[in-house]
Design a protein around this motif. Structure first.
Motif, PDB file in Angstrom:
ATOM      1  N   ALA A 231       3.857   6.795   8.254  1.00  0.00           N
ATOM      2  CA  ALA A 231       4.839   7.426   7.367  1.00  0.00           C
ATOM      3  C   ALA A 231       4.684   8.948   7.398  1.00  0.00           C
TER       4      ALA A 231
ATOM      5  N   TYR B  38       0.808  -1.222   0.000  1.00  0.00           N
ATOM      6  CA  TYR B  38       0.000   0.000   0.000  1.00  0.00           C
ATOM      7  C   TYR B  38       0.844   1.277   0.000  1.00  0.00           C
ATOM      8  N   ALA B  39       2.146   1.110   0.299  1.00  0.00           N
ATOM      9  CA  ALA B  39       2.972   2.296   0.542  1.00  0.00           C
ATOM     10  C   ALA B  39       3.774   2.738  -0.667  1.00  0.00           C
TER      11      ALA B  39
ATOM     12  N   ARG C 265       7.632  14.959  11.190  1.00  0.00           N
ATOM     13  CA  ARG C 265       8.561  15.106  12.317  1.00  0.00           C
ATOM     14  C   ARG C 265       9.968  15.452  11.845  1.00  0.00           C
TER      15      ARG C 265
ATOM     16  N   GLY D 245      13.521   4.773  11.290  1.00  0.00           N
ATOM     17  CA  GLY D 245      13.026   5.627  10.196  1.00  0.00           C
ATOM     18  C   GLY D 245      13.657   7.007  10.241  1.00  0.00           C
TER      19      GLY D 245
ATOM     20  N   ARG E 217       6.423  11.419  -1.845  1.00  0.00           N
ATOM     21  CA  ARG E 217       4.971  11.235  -1.894  1.00  0.00           C
ATOM     22  C   ARG E 217       4.571  10.236  -0.832  1.00  0.00           C
TER      23      ARG E 217
ATOM     24  N   ARG F 228      10.313  -1.273  14.312  1.00  0.00           N
ATOM     25  CA  ARG F 228       9.654   0.050  14.305  1.00  0.00           C
ATOM     26  C   ARG F 228       9.610   0.652  15.707  1.00  0.00           C
ATOM     27  N   GLY F 229       9.409   1.964  15.718  1.00  0.00           N
ATOM     28  CA  GLY F 229       9.256   2.648  16.993  1.00  0.00           C
ATOM     29  C   GLY F 229      10.549   2.868  17.747  1.00  0.00           C
TER      30      GLY F 229
ATOM     31  N   ALA G  75       8.776  -4.505  10.555  1.00  0.00           N
ATOM     32  CA  ALA G  75       7.800  -4.336  11.633  1.00  0.00           C
ATOM     33  C   ALA G  75       8.429  -4.572  13.007  1.00  0.00           C
TER      34      ALA G  75
ATOM     35  N   ALA H 183      11.150   4.266   1.579  1.00  0.00           N
ATOM     36  CA  ALA H 183      11.296   4.311   3.038  1.00  0.00           C
ATOM     37  C   ALA H 183      10.547   3.131   3.653  1.00  0.00           C
ATOM     38  N   TRP H 184      11.255   2.336   4.413  1.00  0.00           N
ATOM     39  CA  TRP H 184      10.632   1.153   5.038  1.00  0.00           C
ATOM     40  C   TRP H 184      11.443   0.712   6.246  1.00  0.00           C
ATOM     41  N   VAL H 185      10.737   0.285   7.297  1.00  0.00           N
ATOM     42  CA  VAL H 185      11.372  -0.304   8.474  1.00  0.00           C
ATOM     43  C   VAL H 185      10.654  -1.616   8.776  1.00  0.00           C
TER      44      VAL H 185
ATOM     45  N   ASN I 100      -1.642   6.617   5.239  1.00  0.00           N
ATOM     46  CA  ASN I 100      -0.398   6.049   5.785  1.00  0.00           C
ATOM     47  C   ASN I 100       0.097   6.969   6.901  1.00  0.00           C
TER      48      ASN I 100
ATOM     49  N   LYS J 129       3.579  10.853   9.758  1.00  0.00           N
ATOM     50  CA  LYS J 129       4.139  11.378  11.014  1.00  0.00           C
ATOM     51  C   LYS J 129       5.657  11.413  10.980  1.00  0.00           C
TER      52      LYS J 129
END
Ligand SMILES: CC(C)(COP(=O)(O)OP(=O)(O)OC[C@H]1O[C@@H](n2cnc3c(N)ncnc32)[C@H](O)[C@@H]1OP(=O)(O)O)[C@@H](O)C(=O)NCCC(=O)NCCS
Length: 159
Positions: A124, A27-28, A130, A94, A116, A89-90, A86, A82-84, A121, A126
């Motif tokens: 992403a 989806y990203a 940030r 990223g 884009r 994450r956190g 699962a 851009a991908w991390v 999403n 956020k």
């Protein structure tokens, strides 16, 4: 965690983590797993010959990706891929990847960076807000799913 920029000889590292990202988060991305599974070595090397690509490692494990390219008809780069993972994450992975892509853009003296983000999403969006990106209101469909929309964000580089 460390972030490493890749060169064409690293194409196997990029292939494996990039295909993992496309499988995880279709989806990203404007591209798709079906498309990139067909790439041969030359195509992967070409991907690493233009612009930048970087991978985040935790130990020996590649847990995140980022890339930047300068479109043929444009002066300023676009942040993509851009991908991390699962499981990673956190934890700021990223942020570290985005910082590396912005560092590369400053090294090349660019004025701004575009990207884009797909509607909905939120994680992403956020991450990018940030890290100094701002919404432009400019929209276009997602190539891999034209029923989904995306919005351009821009980061004005400060020197
Ligand atoms: C967007 C993305 C790269 C951000 O990863 P990250 O930098 O590690 O994540 P962040 O630390 O910024 O956390 C963002 C959100 O992820 C979620 N998150 C946090 N920890 C998490 C974990 N352990 N597991 C899963 N999700 C988690 C939370 O919703 C968090 O939002 P919060 O700030 O309200 O807690 C990641 O979510 C991702 O790879 N998504 C799929 C691919 C994608 O959307 N790419 C962007 C293309 S434009």
């Amino acid at each position: 965690m460390r972030v490493q920029r890749l060169v064409p000889d690293d194409w196997r590292i990029w292939r494996d983590v990039r295909l993992a990202s496309l499988a995880d988060a279709p989806y990203a991305f404007g591209s798709s797993l079906a498309l990139e599974q067909q790439f041969d070595e030359a195509a992967w090397r070409a991907r690493l010959s233009n612009g930048m690509a970087a991978v985040a490692f935790v130990g020996e494990d590649a847990v995140g990706t980022i890339a930047g390219y300068v479109p043929e008809d444009g002066n300023d780069p676009t942040l993509v891929a851009a991908w991390v993972h699962a499981g990673a994450r956190g934890r700021g992975v990223g942020d570290a990847l985005v910082a590396e892509m912005l560092r590369w853009s400053r090294e090349r003296g660019h004025e701004r960076v575009y990207l884009r983000v797909a509607d909905g999403n939120h994680a992403a969006r956020k991450l990018f807000l940030r890290n100094g990106f701002t919404p432009t209101g400019v929209r276009m469909p997602l190539e891999s799913d034209p029923s989904a929309g995306t919005e351009f964000l821009v980061h004005e580089l400060v020197y």
